[in-house]
Design a protein around this motif. Sequence first.
Motif, short mmCIF file in Angstrom:
data_model
loop_
_atom_site.label_atom_id
_atom_site.label_comp_id
_atom_site.label_asym_id
_atom_site.label_seq_id
_atom_site.Cartn_x
_atom_site.Cartn_y
_atom_site.Cartn_z
N VAL B 78 -13.43 -9.54 0.94
CA VAL B 78 -12.64 -8.67 1.82
C VAL B 78 -11.27 -8.32 1.21
CG1 VAL B 78 -11.52 -8.49 4.05
CG2 VAL B 78 -13.77 -9.51 3.88
N LEU B 79 -10.51 -9.34 0.83
CA LEU B 79 -9.15 -9.08 0.36
C LEU B 79 -9.11 -8.31 -0.96
CD1 LEU B 79 -7.25 -12.31 1.44
CD2 LEU B 79 -7.50 -10.14 2.62
N PRO B 80 -9.92 -8.67 -1.98
CA PRO B 80 -9.89 -7.89 -3.22
C PRO B 80 -10.27 -6.42 -3.01
CG PRO B 80 -11.01 -9.97 -3.61
CD PRO B 80 -10.76 -9.88 -2.13
N ILE B 81 -11.34 -6.18 -2.22
CA ILE B 81 -11.77 -4.79 -2.01
C ILE B 81 -10.72 -4.04 -1.19
CG2 ILE B 81 -13.51 -3.33 -0.91
CD1 ILE B 81 -15.61 -5.40 -1.67
N GLY B 82 -10.20 -4.70 -0.15
CA GLY B 82 -9.16 -4.09 0.67
C GLY B 82 -7.93 -3.74 -0.14
N THR B 83 -7.53 -4.67 -1.03
CA THR B 83 -6.35 -4.42 -1.87
C THR B 83 -6.59 -3.27 -2.83
OG1 THR B 83 -5.86 -6.78 -1.74
CG2 THR B 83 -4.69 -5.53 -3.41
N ALA B 84 -7.77 -3.23 -3.42
CA ALA B 84 -8.09 -2.14 -4.36
C ALA B 84 -8.03 -0.79 -3.63
CB ALA B 84 -9.48 -2.36 -4.96
N TRP B 85 -8.59 -0.75 -2.42
CA TRP B 85 -8.58 0.48 -1.63
C TRP B 85 -7.15 0.86 -1.25
CZ3 TRP B 85 -11.14 4.65 -0.77
CH2 TRP B 85 -10.92 5.41 0.37
N ALA B 86 -6.33 -0.15 -0.90
CA ALA B 86 -4.96 0.11 -0.49
C ALA B 86 -4.12 0.63 -1.65
CB ALA B 86 -4.34 -1.16 0.09
N LEU B 87 -4.28 0.02 -2.83
CA LEU B 87 -3.38 0.35 -3.95
C LEU B 87 -3.75 1.65 -4.65
CD1 LEU B 87 -2.59 -3.11 -5.53
CD2 LEU B 87 -1.39 -1.82 -3.77
N ALA B 88 -4.91 2.21 -4.32
CA ALA B 88 -5.29 3.49 -4.93
C ALA B 88 -4.34 4.58 -4.46
CB ALA B 88 -6.73 3.83 -4.59
N GLU B 89 -3.68 4.36 -3.34
CA GLU B 89 -2.68 5.33 -2.85
C GLU B 89 -1.57 4.52 -2.20
OE1 GLU B 89 -3.76 8.96 -0.30
OE2 GLU B 89 -2.60 7.69 1.06
N ARG B 90 -0.43 4.43 -2.88
CA ARG B 90 0.65 3.58 -2.36
C ARG B 90 1.47 4.33 -1.33
NH1 ARG B 90 2.63 -0.95 -5.18
NH2 ARG B 90 1.19 -1.65 -6.79
N SER B 91 1.22 3.99 -0.06
CA SER B 91 2.00 4.59 1.03
C SER B 91 2.09 3.54 2.13
CB SER B 91 1.29 5.84 1.55
OG SER B 91 0.03 5.49 2.07
N ARG B 92 2.74 3.88 3.25
CA ARG B 92 2.81 2.90 4.33
C ARG B 92 1.42 2.61 4.87
NH1 ARG B 92 5.31 5.76 9.59
NH2 ARG B 92 5.22 3.61 10.30
N SER B 93 0.53 3.63 4.77
CA SER B 93 -0.85 3.41 5.24
C SER B 93 -1.54 2.33 4.42
CB SER B 93 -1.65 4.71 5.16
OG SER B 93 -1.10 5.66 6.02
N SER B 94 -1.23 2.27 3.11
CA SER B 94 -1.83 1.22 2.28
C SER B 94 -1.41 -0.15 2.78
CB SER B 94 -1.39 1.37 0.83
OG SER B 94 -1.26 2.71 0.49
N THR B 95 -0.15 -0.25 3.24
CA THR B 95 0.33 -1.52 3.78
C THR B 95 -0.46 -1.89 5.04
OG1 THR B 95 2.49 -0.82 2.97
CG2 THR B 95 2.44 -2.78 4.31
N VAL B 96 -0.78 -0.88 5.87
CA VAL B 96 -1.59 -1.14 7.07
C VAL B 96 -2.98 -1.62 6.65
CG1 VAL B 96 -2.56 -0.15 9.17
CG2 VAL B 96 -0.33 0.61 8.38
#
Lengths: 141, 121
Positions: B78-96
């Motif tokens: 969960v965390l590695p995939i979630g992080t990869a998805w989040a960091l592909a676009e660095r915005s406040r939404s990625s933090t969510v």
Amino acid sequence: MEQVPDDAKPATASGPGRVLVAVYAIFAVAATSRAAVQIATRFHEAPVPYLLSAFAAVVYLLATLALARAGRAWWSVALVACSFELAGVLVVGTLSVVDPAAFPDAAVWSDYGRGYLFIPLVLPVLGLLWLRRTAPTRAPR
Amino acid sequence: MITEYAVALALCSLAVATWSFVQAARNRPPARPLLIGLAAIEVLLLVQVVISVVLLVGGQRPGSMVTFLAYLVGSLLVLPIGTAWALAERSRSSTVVLGVACVTVPVLILRMSEVWGGAGA
């Protein structure tokens, strides 16, 4: 075909859409694996609810994929998938309340998704609102 | 599963989730300290897998072995995939997105304990 300009409408997987895709992906994986286990181990107990779970899982997978992809065609697929989901959770939710005996085991859509904090009910609504925001209304590029 | 450890792990993950949502509310893209927080949770999850495997080898059995193993593997992804998805676009939404991934961990831990305690699926 070159890249879309920066001032184009946001893609469905951009900004808040990223959160939406993430939650959809979690539900897609959860629903798929749960349906797979139910069908593999005790399909005979309640074939209809388990098949419905499997169907719900496929719709979640499709919605996740469509929302994560850019382009007009994927936008339409996402619209169909989200609409199906909303219809599914409303119809199955109502059926499970009216006739609980037909739904012995909790499926994703039973009781409007109460077993999943009503997220299955909220998710398609948010999805449809987001699709309206990102609708490809501009003239074709 | 060791209940105390599972509860502690779930609480830590919720704490990092709260941290993510606070950062998102402050309009911040994912920052390094937050990512280190997620990495720490991932390490705790790895320890949880080791504990579970030791108990399984020792002869303890969950209600459904396949389901338990699926949750065990899933909890690591969960965390590695979630992080990869989040960091592909660095915005406040990625933090969510990072927060959402962290909220998923306690849910998985809860389901895992249910299966460990004898639930079938």
